[in-house]
Design a protein around this motif. Structure first.
Motif, PDB file in Angstrom:
ATOM      1  N   SER A   4      -4.334   1.211  -4.155  1.00 48.46           N
ATOM      2  CA  SER A   4      -3.319   0.534  -3.366  1.00 48.46           C
ATOM      3  C   SER A   4      -1.989   0.465  -4.092  1.00 48.46           C
ATOM      4  O   SER A   4      -0.936   0.410  -3.490  1.00 48.46           O
ATOM      5  N   VAL A   8      -0.255   4.031  -1.822  1.00 49.25           N
ATOM      6  CA  VAL A   8       0.295   3.519  -0.582  1.00 49.25           C
ATOM      7  C   VAL A   8       1.807   3.477  -0.680  1.00 49.25           C
ATOM      8  O   VAL A   8       2.370   2.753  -1.483  1.00 49.25           O
ATOM      9  N   LYS A  86     -12.200   4.763  -4.950  1.00 48.47           N
ATOM     10  CA  LYS A  86     -12.145   3.304  -4.892  1.00 48.47           C
ATOM     11  C   LYS A  86     -11.768   2.708  -6.245  1.00 48.47           C
ATOM     12  O   LYS A  86     -11.143   1.655  -6.326  1.00 48.47           O
ATOM     13  N   THR A 137      -7.569  14.628   1.034  1.00 49.68           N
ATOM     14  CA  THR A 137      -7.153  13.251   1.336  1.00 49.68           C
ATOM     15  C   THR A 137      -5.687  13.046   1.004  1.00 49.68           C
ATOM     16  O   THR A 137      -4.927  12.449   1.783  1.00 49.68           O
ATOM     17  N   SER A 141      -2.678  12.632   3.891  1.00 48.79           N
ATOM     18  CA  SER A 141      -1.918  11.378   3.917  1.00 48.79           C
ATOM     19  C   SER A 141      -0.461  11.607   4.311  1.00 48.79           C
ATOM     20  O   SER A 141       0.244  10.663   4.674  1.00 48.79           O
ATOM     21  N   LYS A 208      -3.023   5.328   4.525  1.00 49.42           N
ATOM     22  CA  LYS A 208      -2.989   3.913   4.188  1.00 49.42           C
ATOM     23  C   LYS A 208      -4.349   3.261   4.356  1.00 49.42           C
ATOM     24  O   LYS A 208      -5.096   3.571   5.279  1.00 49.42           O
ATOM     25  N   ARG A 209      -4.619   2.326   3.494  1.00 54.98           N
ATOM     26  CA  ARG A 209      -5.810   1.498   3.604  1.00 54.98           C
ATOM     27  C   ARG A 209      -5.511   0.333   4.534  1.00 54.98           C
ATOM     28  O   ARG A 209      -4.358   0.040   4.824  1.00 54.98           O
ATOM     29  N   ALA A 225      -4.616  -0.220  10.693  1.00 54.18           N
ATOM     30  CA  ALA A 225      -5.473   0.925  10.416  1.00 54.18           C
ATOM     31  C   ALA A 225      -6.722   0.812  11.265  1.00 54.18           C
ATOM     32  O   ALA A 225      -7.092  -0.260  11.720  1.00 54.18           O
ATOM     33  N   LYS A 228     -13.020  -0.099   9.595  1.00 51.72           N
ATOM     34  CA  LYS A 228     -14.055   0.625   8.867  1.00 51.72           C
ATOM     35  C   LYS A 228     -15.335   0.610   9.694  1.00 51.72           C
ATOM     36  O   LYS A 228     -15.699  -0.403  10.274  1.00 51.72           O
ATOM     37  N   GLN A 368      -9.144   5.120   5.716  1.00 52.98           N
ATOM     38  CA  GLN A 368      -9.632   4.543   4.469  1.00 52.98           C
ATOM     39  C   GLN A 368     -11.003   5.086   4.064  1.00 52.98           C
ATOM     40  O   GLN A 368     -11.441   4.884   2.934  1.00 52.98           O
ATOM     41  N   GLN A 369     -11.681   5.771   4.985  1.00 52.97           N
ATOM     42  CA  GLN A 369     -12.982   6.358   4.668  1.00 52.97           C
ATOM     43  C   GLN A 369     -12.916   7.876   4.542  1.00 52.97           C
ATOM     44  O   GLN A 369     -13.943   8.524   4.343  1.00 52.97           O
TER      45      GLN A 369
END
Length: 439
Positions: A4, A8, A86, A137, A141, A208-209, A225, A228, A368-369
């Motif tokens: 983050s 981001v 993560k 990824t 983004s 973005k998460r 977003a 999840k 986010q996944q």
């Protein structure tokens, strides 16, 4: 060191200004360079296979075993992409992985032998395993869902660039300075890329998460977003499973080409070692043409409202079907140049499925996944390389002639490609499955 903090970017959309789009493609280009380095590390083994066999007294089966061991480690490493993302930002994660690639190349130069060859290639495979999902990824983004086909083609083109431009140079290096020089050169290139990456990377807005409620109180403009969702809902979709069946067969062919194509050209078809290294890039030239043609047209049509089911399901399925049919004919071709062209065109058409199916998978999962889902997808895809190089080596060792052995191996993988294509044609539908997952 959380993602983050590093990945981001500010809330401002990058699409409002041309300069931001230049940045998006510039950073995508840096990631393409990393893919080139990645695939050059893979391709070098195919180029030095015959010198290694001569120096260490290796059989074709042993060479194939090393190739399969690399992809075993590569597969295992791929499952760690989501977990690592993560723990660590993309900037530092790819930096450390790239430096680890460089470190994995050096021991074989110092302590040469079959055991060190096996250990070195497995270490390289393990550290390269997570990179594919992380690279995609990062690139995704900076690009919206409907425009990910072309960036994906650029990323996939890294493999072709490595074989078209880098492989001939490495073949010359092997001829003039020996096989050890190529490992040292590639290790130094990895270090140079790491420096460039460290000072340039910034994540884009489409990765973005989720925004926490507390943060949203202070910034009402913060984007939302997708929620999840359970991983099982994503991994059990027909799109995920069907695309996986298809790319599994194509990746098996990719690993055979990486490990054996120069040997096929040299030992099977009678070309010189330098000629074989130079010709290594011919299938990739065909791949570049078909990938950029299909993905650029696909993205334009998707922006205009065309069906993702057709453009990211049926089109790549047909491409893989054509690839398989071409390879099935290999044992019946007696002219070397015709064999080269059939392998090249068949392989080139088949490569279309990689960027298109990667884009389809990115559609069905929340941002986010994405790293985790793509990590699982690419790791399971890479299992196609666990047996393919070794199986090819066994087939060649037991064939009446090397040329006949290679042709039979290509035919077997062609049949597998046809089966994978039919499965994909019947199952891949990212529009339907995204609605099911997020509905």
């Amino acid at each position: 060191m959380t993602s983050s903090k590093q990945d981001v970017p500010p809330v401002v959309s990058p699409e409002v200004g041309g300069g931001s789009r230049v940045r998006a493609w510039g950073l995508t280009g840096i990631l393409v360079l990393l893919v080139v380095v990645n695939w050059a590390d893979k391709a070098v083994f195919g180029l030095v296979a015959q010198p290694l066999a001569t120096e260490f007294g290796l059989t074709s089966a042993q060479i194939g075993l090393v190739g399969s061991a690399f992809f075993l480690a590569f597969t295992v490493g791929g499952f760690f992409a989501g977990v690592l993302h993560k723990w660590m930002s993309l900037r530092w994660l790819l930096l450390l992985l790239c430096l680890a690639w460089a470190a994995s190349m050096v021991p074989l130069v110092v302590v040469a032998g079959f055991t060190m060859l096996l250990i070195s290639r497995m270490a390289l495979g393990f550290f390269e395993g997570p990179s594919g999902a992380l690279i995609h990824t990062g690139a995704y983004s900076w690009h919206p869902v409907e425009k990910r086909g072309l960036p994906g083609a650029f990323l996939a083109s890294g493999a072709s660039i490595a074989k078209i431009l880098i492989a001939p140079l490495m073949a010359l290096a092997v001829a003039n300075w020996g096989w050890r020089s190529t490992f040292l050169i590639l290790a130094m290139v990895s270090v140079v890329w790491s420096v460039v990456w460290l000072v340039t990377w910034q994540g884009g807005p489409y990765g973005k998460r989720p925004v926490k409620k507390a943060a949203a109180n202070f910034d009402t403009a913060a984007p939302t977003a997708d929620p999840k969702v359970p991983w099982s809902r994503i991994l059990r979709t027909p799109t995920f499973l069907g695309a996986l069946a298809a790319v599994f067969t194509m990746y098996a062919l990719v690993t055979v080409v990486l490990t054996w194509l120069p040997s096929y050209f040299e030992v099977g078809l009678g070309y010189s070692r330098v000629q074989a290294g130079t010709m290594f890039g011919i299938p990739s030239i065909a791949g570049l043409f078909f990938m950029f043609l299909c993905t650029s047209v696909s993205d334009r049509l998707l922006v205009r409202g065309a069906s993702s089911r057709v453009l990211r399901g049926i089109v790549p399925g047909i491409a893989l079907l054509l690839c398989g049919v071409a390879l099935i004919t290999m044992p019946y071709i007696q002219t070397p140049i015709v064999a080269v062209m059939v392998v090249s065109i068949g392989y080139g058409v088949g490569t279309v499925i990689i960027p298109l199916f990667n884009a389809a998978i990115s559609e069905i999962c929340p941002p986010q996944q994405m790293a985790g889902v793509l990590g699982v997808f690419m790791a399971m895809m890479a299992t196609g390389g666990l047996i393919a190089p070794y199986l090819t080596g066994v087939i060649v060792d037991n064939a009446a002639t090397p040329a006949g052995g290679y042709a039979s191996a290509f035919q077997i993988f062609g049949i597998a490609a046809v089966i994978g294509a039919v499965i994909a044609l019947l199952t891949v539908n990212s529009d339907r499955d995204r609605a099911r997952i997020l509905g």
